[in-house]
Design an enzyme around this catalytic site. Structure first.
Site, PDB file in Angstrom:
ATOM      1  N   CYS A 412      30.656  49.251  51.745  1.00 34.28           N
ATOM      2  CA  CYS A 412      31.438  50.435  51.402  1.00 34.28           C
ATOM      3  C   CYS A 412      30.960  51.103  50.118  1.00 34.28           C
ATOM      4  O   CYS A 412      30.944  52.322  50.014  1.00 34.28           O
ATOM      5  CB  CYS A 412      32.914  50.113  51.345  1.00 34.28           C
ATOM      6  N   HIS A 456      37.461  47.269  48.344  1.00 31.42           N
ATOM      7  CA  HIS A 456      36.933  48.447  49.024  1.00 31.42           C
ATOM      8  C   HIS A 456      36.617  49.524  47.989  1.00 31.42           C
ATOM      9  O   HIS A 456      37.081  49.454  46.860  1.00 31.42           O
ATOM     10  CB  HIS A 456      37.998  48.956  50.026  1.00 31.42           C
ATOM     11  N   ASP A 472      36.898  58.674  53.174  1.00 37.15           N
ATOM     12  CA  ASP A 472      36.356  57.317  53.196  1.00 37.15           C
ATOM     13  C   ASP A 472      35.134  57.282  54.090  1.00 37.15           C
ATOM     14  O   ASP A 472      35.255  57.258  55.319  1.00 37.15           O
ATOM     15  CB  ASP A 472      37.418  56.333  53.696  1.00 37.15           C
TER      16      ASP A 472
END
Lengths: 660, 312
Positions: A412, A456, A472
């Site tokens: 991520c 994250h 995201d």
């Protein structure tokens, strides 16, 4: 003739064994916190005492003990480098306990040893407060009490296990008292504090983000925090837990950019619709930030809001804390920011990642300068060729260039970083947010567990009229990461939980998972209701007793406490005088005589006393003589007790009256 | 009957007072010891009237007495007796030693060797003598008055603690008061004075008196007091060793006799306190004392430390 120590001073042989058991039991849970040599010393001392016990060795000479004490003192100084931390204190206690073991022989030594052992037992809770440790310590304290009982055992009639039986009978009645005190005793802050070891590792997210940082976190299943919601929990895709906002980029690493103490005001938030309220129990991280669901409305008591609306604790989270927070689910954040303020979020080093900057400009032109279409283009690109992996290849100095054009695989943080850089390259204000996403929902107990592998990173982009909007990029390449929990997604992937104990790697399916969930919820309840009870206590007691301050509560507690103490002291000291009115009245009579300057010697009978009085004060003697006569009759003659008691009492009262 | 018995014994005491002047307390203690069927140890310097007291007791209670002057070359047979071959009858005939008498005065018992001492003390304890495989019982009553010089005197064998314990009481006579001594000097030296004391009692009445003493009532509170006294000697640091259970029993027995002698059928703490030094003095020793000369101080400490009124 030399006086040998009285037999009662020496403790029995089984008592020595009990001392050893008790000491080992209390030190055991401290093993991982103590320096290795302290543990070895403890083992050696226990071994040596056993050798003495079996008669193979004799007690060490005082010179040996002196040398040991000095050596251990120097060892402690060297190990802890004169840093009076908690670990050092506990190590000091433990070595003291170990060395004292060597010389337990008399009752006095054993008592000192066991009182220190109780202290060590209490110090265990400075490091560990889990439910298992608490249960274990209860047993350990039971053993210490058994050892205390064994010290008073008659050496001639010793029995190995009888002390345990007595200890159990002693501890059992204390449990209700413990519960009552637990519920009502006010939680007062510490009067003084010892610093926890400063070298303790910080866990969880770090204050900056470079490629590989977060994927590193997936190697751990350590608990980050747990959350309980008022009402329904948010959907999995909504569970973005905000910890840090990173705004400055140096070509490779993201950092917060402005200092936490900056005087600029917090970005404005306009909430639309309902907010969500929840409570968080956060584990020790030794970092200052707290967690809130995107985006917090107000700060809890223990923290304040930073400029980009994250929570900054007042102190480092050096122990488990509990706080409640409120978050907006739909919102406008920082919509009023001026172009000058936004410049900060457009900055990238001019000479870094040249290919990325070129690509961004090319795409921006293709998208007719439209930010949303650019984002869409970026996400499509990710979706087409990129791989979401826990073990990405290392990146070079131009990390984003390397990622976008060569490795094309990442976690991520790679995607977030690349997105933000791409956006900034064409002047779109953007920033990285790190935190946790998702979590494991415990349906039976109704709480969410977030572990380190849920860490994250995502991006916030500033749009005209909308303010900061969360995007995201991970959803583009691996939407399942957001839909499923990290646990479900990654299990099986190499590197996932690589640093965790074997049991947490295998215990992830079937009944093992069930058991784990059960234990987890038990532990959570323990933490909320026992360890952090002081939060509930205030409310609970207010419900029962109305508004009470801590000091008022102490006063209220004093009443039952003094009642209990009074009752005990009455049982111990006052009982006889209450049981026997004769003795009580006699004491009164003596006090009156003492006021006149006449004291009875202990070895003097009443009759002798009155004879002595007769020499100086015949009148007084005449008053006392009938009492003496009646006293003698009652106590030394074979007579009817009841009748004589009454006679004596009459005489005493008679004399008392005359003395006035 | 009991009354007249007490009167008789009191009369005996009064008569002894005339023999040994100014020692009425010691005389009554000695009589108490006799009434309690115990043996008496008199410890004092030579010439203080030890022997006179012993002879006086024997005469007044109508007991046949004998005396042994202990010397360092004595053998047990000199006390117990010896079997001699009788040529006329062709067999051994036992010639009883001086121990076969109702009252034995063992003068200067610490002058003789431990071997002889223990022969006497065994006989005292057992009430019998076994020699040549034959057991012979000592007469009843059997009462030993041993005298002893203070241990610092040259050429003595001090009695060990275990032997001291066999004596019910130890008393010392001490110098007479000035008044008593003047009276003594006025009267002149009458070595045969004891012959003029007429017996007031006989062995049978003495046995009855002893029986009466045993039946004196001692209440639970009194027994507690005795136990506290004894316990104190065991617990207090000033005592090297404490009083044995035998000592505790002796204390109770003597207190009863003392009470009876004072014409009471019950024991009061004062009785215990009166006999305490005589009964306990030779059974305790101070922690720092090597020669046993601090009994008075210890007993005084005991008396003033143990609360007589702490009942229960």
């Amino acid at each position: 003739m030399k006086r040998t120590p009285k037999a009662v001073d020496k403790i029995s042989r089984s008592a020595v064994i009990w001392q050893l058991i008790a000491c080992v039991a209390v030190v055991l849970p401290l093993f991982s916190w103590l320096p290795t040599w302290v543990i070895l010393l403890g083992v050696a001392c226990v071994g040596a005492r056993l050798m003495i016990h079996s008669g193979r060795w004799s007690f060490p000479h005082w010179s040996i003990r002196l040398v040991l004490v000095i050596a251990v003192g120097v060892g402690l100084l060297m190990t802890f480098n004169r840093d009076a931390s908690l670990n050092a204190m506990v190590a000091l206690l433990t070595v003291g306990l170990s060395l004292k073991l060597l010389e337990i022989y008399r009752r006095r030594d054993a008592l000192v040893l066991l009182y220190v052992a109780l202290f060590v037992a209490a110090s265990v809770f400075l490091f560990e407060q889990g439910i298992l440790v608490a249960l274990y310590m209860l047993c350990a304290v039971l053993l210490v009490i058994a050892a205390l009982v064994s010290v008073w055992q008659d050496p001639l009639r010793e029995e190995m296990f009888r002390p345990l039986k007595y200890a159990w009978r002693l501890v059992l009645p204390a449990l209700p008292l413990m519960l009552v005190l637990f519920f009502i005793f006010p939680r007062i802050g510490p009067l003084w504090s010892v610093e926890l070891d400063r070298s303790s590792a910080r866990t969880g997210l770090s204050e900056s983000m470079s490629p590989g940082d977060i994927s590193q976190l997936t190697r751990s299943d350590e608990l980050a925090f747990r959350a309980v919601f008022e009402g329904e929990p948010p959907a999995p895709a909504e569970r973005y837990w905000r910890a840090l906002v990173l705004s400055a980029f140096d070509g490779r690493e993201w950092t917060p950019g402005f200092s936490a103490s900056s005087s600029a005001s917090t970005e404005e938030l306009h909430s639309i619709g309902e907010t969500i309220q929840y409570e968080i129990v956060q584990e020790r991280s030794n970092q200052r930030w707290l967690f809130a669901l995107d985006v917090p409305v107000v700060a809890p008591q223990q923290a304040r809001l930073t400029i980009p609306r994250t929570l900054l604790g007042n102190t480092e989270v050096s122990q488990r804390i509990q706080y409640s927070a409120e978050s907006a689910r739909q919102y406008f954040l920082g919509a009023e920011l001026s172009s000058d303020q936004l410049d900060f979020f457009r900055r990238i080093p001019a000479n870094s990642n040249p290919r990325t900057q070129a690509l961004a400009r090319q795409w921006f032109d293709e998208a007719d300068q439209d930010t949303l279409r650019l984002i869409d283009r970026i996400f499509r690109h990710f979706n087409e060729t990129f791989v979401y992996t826990l073990e990405p290849q290392p990146l070079g100095r131009h990390s984003v260039d390397d990622f976008l054009f060569q490795t094309q695989q990442g976690f991520c943080e790679h995607f977030a970083s690349a997105t933000a850089v791409l956006l900034r390259s064409v002047g779109v204000p953007s920033r990285i947010v790190t935190g946790y996403q998702g979590g494991e929902w415990n349906a039976s107990q109704g709480y969410l567990t977030l572990r380190q592998y849920d860490a994250h990173a995502w991006v916030e982009v500033w749009l005209e009229g909308r303010g900061w909007v969360r995007i995201d990029p991970t959803t583009a390449v691996a939407p399942e990461r957001i839909e499923m929990s990290a646990d479900q997604l990654f299990s099986g992937q190499a590197g996932f939980l690589a640093d965790s104990p074997f049991i947490s790697r295998v215990g992830r399916q079937g009944w093992l998972l069930q058991a784990r969930m059960q234990y987890d919820s038990l532990n959570f309840a323990w933490q909320r209701w026992v360890l952090n009870y002081h939060h509930q206590q205030q409310n609970l007691l207010q419900d029962w007793l109305g508004d009470l301050s801590a000091w008022k509560m102490i006063l209220v507690l004093l009443i039952p406490a003094s009642t209990v103490l009074g009752f005990i002291s009455w049982r111990l000291f006052g009982r006889r005088s209450i049981q026997d009115p004769i003795d009580r009245q006699l004491q009164k009579l003596f006090r009156k005589l003492e006021q006149q300057g006449y004291y009875r010697e202990p070895g003097e009978t009443l009759k002798r006393f009155s004879h002595r009085l007769a020499q100086t004060d015949p009148e007084l003697a005449q008053v006392l003589l009938p009492v003496a006569q009646a006293y003698e009759t009652l106590h030394y003659l074979p007579v009817d007790q009841l009748k004589e008691r009454k006679l004596l009492l009459d005489e005493i009262n008679n004399a008392s009256r005359k003395l006035k | 009957m009991a009354d007249s018995l007490v009167k008789q014994v009191q009369l005996a005491c009064d008569k002894l007072d005339q023999v040994i002047l100014g020692k009425s307390q010691q005389i009554r203690l000695a009589v108490t010891c006799l009434l309690s069927s115990g043996h008496l140890l008199i410890e004092d310097l030579p010439g203080m009237g030890k022997t006179t007291l012993a002879h006086g007791l024997a005469s007044i209670f109508g007991l046949d007495d004998s005396r042994i002057q202990f010397t360092s070359d004595m053998l047990p047979a000199d006390i117990l007796g010896v079997s001699v071959f009788d040529a006329a009858n062709g067999g051994f005939v036992f010639h009883p030693g001086p121990i076969f008498s109702q009252l034995l005065l063992a003068d200067e018992i610490n002058r003789t060797t431990p071997k002889t001492q223990s022969a006497l003390l065994e006989a005292m304890e057992e009430g019998q003598v076994t020699q040549d495989g034959e057991t012979r019982y000592l007469p009843q009553p059997f009462f030993v008055i041993a005298t002893q010089n203070p241990l610092t005197q040259f050429g003595t064998f001090p009695l060990p603690e275990s032997q001291l314990d066999r004596f019910l009481m130890r008393i010392n006579l001490g110098y007479p008061s000035a008044e008593a001594e003047r009276a003594l000097l006025m009267r002149g030296d009458h070595s045969s004075r004891r012959d003029r004391i007429a017996a007031v009692m006989n062995p049978e009445t003495l046995a009855e008196a002893q029986k009466a003493c045993r039946s004196v009532h001692a209440s639970a509170d009194l027994v507690h007091y005795i136990q506290r006294l004894v316990q104190y000697t065991r617990d207090a640091d000033s005592f090297s060793y404490g009083v044995s259970p035998r000592g505790a029993l002796a204390l109770l027995r003597c207190a009863k006799s003392w009470a009876w002698l004072n014409d009471r059928q019950h024991v009061v703490p004062e009785d215990v306190q009166h006999v305490l030094e005589a009964v306990v003095g030779h059974r305790v020793r101070a922690a720092e004392d090597m020669a046993g000369h601090t009994a008075t101080r210890l007993v005084h400490e005991l008396l003033s430390s143990v609360d007589v009124m702490a009942n229960g």
